[in-house]
Scaffold this motif. Structure first.
Motif, PDB file in Angstrom:
ATOM      1  N   TRP A  55      12.759 -23.914 -10.046  1.00  0.00           N
ATOM      2  CA  TRP A  55      12.403 -22.908 -10.861  1.00  0.00           C
ATOM      3  C   TRP A  55      11.114 -22.436 -11.296  1.00  0.00           C
ATOM      4  CZ3 TRP A  55      10.548 -22.444 -15.963  1.00  0.00           C
ATOM      5  CH2 TRP A  55      10.767 -21.258 -16.360  1.00  0.00           C
ATOM      6  N   ILE A  56      10.483 -23.626 -11.721  1.00  0.00           N
ATOM      7  CA  ILE A  56       8.957 -23.590 -11.876  1.00  0.00           C
ATOM      8  C   ILE A  56       8.279 -22.879 -10.629  1.00  0.00           C
ATOM      9  CG2 ILE A  56       6.744 -24.849 -12.362  1.00  0.00           C
ATOM     10  CD1 ILE A  56       8.691 -27.159 -13.718  1.00  0.00           C
ATOM     11  N   GLN A  57       8.572 -23.333  -9.529  1.00  0.00           N
ATOM     12  CA  GLN A  57       7.634 -22.781  -8.168  1.00  0.00           C
ATOM     13  C   GLN A  57       8.195 -21.421  -8.167  1.00  0.00           C
ATOM     14  OE1 GLN A  57       9.427 -25.459  -5.348  1.00  0.00           O
ATOM     15  NE2 GLN A  57       7.349 -26.759  -5.147  1.00  0.00           N
ATOM     16  N   LEU A  80       0.496 -27.648 -14.688  1.00  0.00           N
ATOM     17  CA  LEU A  80       0.336 -29.207 -15.301  1.00  0.00           C
ATOM     18  C   LEU A  80       1.380 -29.796 -15.522  1.00  0.00           C
ATOM     19  CD1 LEU A  80      -2.892 -28.403 -17.426  1.00  0.00           C
ATOM     20  CD2 LEU A  80      -2.917 -29.540 -15.224  1.00  0.00           C
ATOM     21  N   TRP A  81       2.334 -29.096 -16.176  1.00  0.00           N
ATOM     22  CA  TRP A  81       3.662 -29.601 -16.554  1.00  0.00           C
ATOM     23  C   TRP A  81       4.379 -30.201 -15.253  1.00  0.00           C
ATOM     24  CZ3 TRP A  81       8.302 -26.121 -17.229  1.00  0.00           C
ATOM     25  CH2 TRP A  81       9.456 -26.963 -17.512  1.00  0.00           C
ATOM     26  N   TYR A  82       4.275 -29.158 -14.026  1.00  0.00           N
ATOM     27  CA  TYR A  82       4.923 -29.446 -12.934  1.00  0.00           C
ATOM     28  C   TYR A  82       4.118 -30.765 -12.317  1.00  0.00           C
ATOM     29  CZ  TYR A  82       6.082 -28.924  -7.878  1.00  0.00           C
ATOM     30  OH  TYR A  82       6.625 -29.134  -6.682  1.00  0.00           O
ATOM     31  N   ALA A  83       2.911 -30.599 -12.383  1.00  0.00           N
ATOM     32  CA  ALA A  83       2.131 -31.979 -11.797  1.00  0.00           C
ATOM     33  C   ALA A  83       2.283 -33.470 -12.586  1.00  0.00           C
ATOM     34  CB  ALA A  83       0.722 -31.413 -11.592  1.00  0.00           C
ATOM     35  N   ILE A  84       2.509 -33.122 -13.569  1.00  0.00           N
ATOM     36  CA  ILE A  84       2.588 -34.449 -14.551  1.00  0.00           C
ATOM     37  C   ILE A  84       3.953 -34.835 -14.316  1.00  0.00           C
ATOM     38  CG2 ILE A  84       2.853 -35.345 -16.851  1.00  0.00           C
ATOM     39  CD1 ILE A  84      -0.023 -35.315 -16.025  1.00  0.00           C
ATOM     40  N   SER A  85       4.783 -33.968 -14.206  1.00  0.00           N
ATOM     41  CA  SER A  85       6.374 -34.448 -14.341  1.00  0.00           C
ATOM     42  C   SER A  85       6.923 -34.706 -12.811  1.00  0.00           C
ATOM     43  CB  SER A  85       7.146 -33.458 -14.908  1.00  0.00           C
ATOM     44  OG  SER A  85       7.171 -32.227 -14.190  1.00  0.00           O
ATOM     45  N   ARG A  86       6.275 -34.325 -12.004  1.00  0.00           N
ATOM     46  CA  ARG A  86       6.459 -34.592 -10.520  1.00  0.00           C
ATOM     47  C   ARG A  86       5.573 -35.772  -9.995  1.00  0.00           C
ATOM     48  NH1 ARG A  86       9.121 -30.614  -6.434  1.00  0.00           N
ATOM     49  NH2 ARG A  86       9.732 -32.188  -5.104  1.00  0.00           N
ATOM     50  N   THR A  87       4.576 -36.173 -10.459  1.00  0.00           N
ATOM     51  CA  THR A  87       3.918 -37.132  -9.913  1.00  0.00           C
ATOM     52  C   THR A  87       3.925 -38.302 -10.559  1.00  0.00           C
ATOM     53  OG1 THR A  87       1.803 -36.396 -10.808  1.00  0.00           O
ATOM     54  CG2 THR A  87       2.317 -35.605  -8.604  1.00  0.00           C
ATOM     55  N   ASN A  96      13.873 -32.522 -11.234  1.00  0.00           N
ATOM     56  CA  ASN A  96      13.856 -31.904 -12.750  1.00  0.00           C
ATOM     57  C   ASN A  96      12.707 -32.222 -13.479  1.00  0.00           C
ATOM     58  OD1 ASN A  96      16.719 -30.572 -12.468  1.00  0.00           O
ATOM     59  ND2 ASN A  96      17.417 -32.755 -13.082  1.00  0.00           N
ATOM     60  N   ALA A  97      11.957 -31.376 -14.098  1.00  0.00           N
ATOM     61  CA  ALA A  97      10.658 -31.530 -15.113  1.00  0.00           C
ATOM     62  C   ALA A  97      11.323 -31.606 -16.609  1.00  0.00           C
ATOM     63  CB  ALA A  97       9.849 -30.350 -15.068  1.00  0.00           C
ATOM     64  N   SER A  98      11.116 -32.615 -17.208  1.00  0.00           N
ATOM     65  CA  SER A  98      11.701 -32.846 -18.676  1.00  0.00           C
ATOM     66  C   SER A  98      10.638 -32.000 -19.463  1.00  0.00           C
ATOM     67  CB  SER A  98      11.420 -34.230 -19.026  1.00  0.00           C
ATOM     68  OG  SER A  98      11.905 -34.367 -20.405  1.00  0.00           O
ATOM     69  N   THR A 103       5.331 -30.195 -23.570  1.00  0.00           N
ATOM     70  CA  THR A 103       4.814 -30.291 -24.872  1.00  0.00           C
ATOM     71  C   THR A 103       3.514 -30.915 -25.261  1.00  0.00           C
ATOM     72  OG1 THR A 103       6.000 -32.226 -25.559  1.00  0.00           O
ATOM     73  CG2 THR A 103       7.009 -30.271 -25.746  1.00  0.00           C
ATOM     74  N   LEU A 104       3.079 -31.631 -24.075  1.00  0.00           N
ATOM     75  CA  LEU A 104       1.614 -32.152 -23.956  1.00  0.00           C
ATOM     76  C   LEU A 104       0.620 -31.082 -24.205  1.00  0.00           C
ATOM     77  CD1 LEU A 104       2.050 -34.932 -21.584  1.00  0.00           C
ATOM     78  CD2 LEU A 104       1.693 -35.461 -23.886  1.00  0.00           C
TER      79      LEU A 104
END
Length: 113
Positions: A55-57, A80-87, A96-98, A103-104
């Motif tokens: 969904w993010i992509q 950044l949300w995608y990168a942080i939650s994926r890696t 899934n990305a929480s 919120t960071l």
């Protein structure tokens, strides 16, 4: 192999020293908060709080070059949300990305305006 604190510091250009980042994992009204941060939220009801990487992509992979600063900040937060939650903070499904990681970046962008 695992990422160390120094690896994270180098990859994301974040300082190791300083105040800790503390976030709440409270997910009340997460869709409304997500819309405020990135302009939209997934509509599927199965997701408890967050979005799939797909969904993010689909929603944030491209934006118009003449977008205003607010839109650019929204897309940057989504990236950044995608990168942080994926890696770094991937969930058990790997799909899934929480929401709590998004919120960071809630205050990011407003400090420079």
């Amino acid at each position: 192999m695992t990422a160390t604190l120094q690896d994270v510091s180098m990859i994301f250009a974040l300082p190791i020293k300083g105040q800790p980042v503390c976030i709440s994992s409270d997910s009340d009204k997460w869709r409304e908060v997500m819309i405020g941060l990135i302009g939209k939220a997934p509509t599927q009801e199965k997701m408890s709080s967050g979005a799939t990487y797909k969904w993010i992509q689909e929603n944030f992979s491209k934006f118009l070059e003449d977008s205003d600063e607010q839109v650019i900040h929204m897309y940057a937060r989504a990236y950044l949300w995608y990168a942080i939650s994926r890696t770094l903070f991937s969930d058990g499904t790997g799909r899934n990305a929480s929401f709590m990681w998004l919120t960071l970046f809630a205050e990011w962008g407003y400090m420079h305006s």
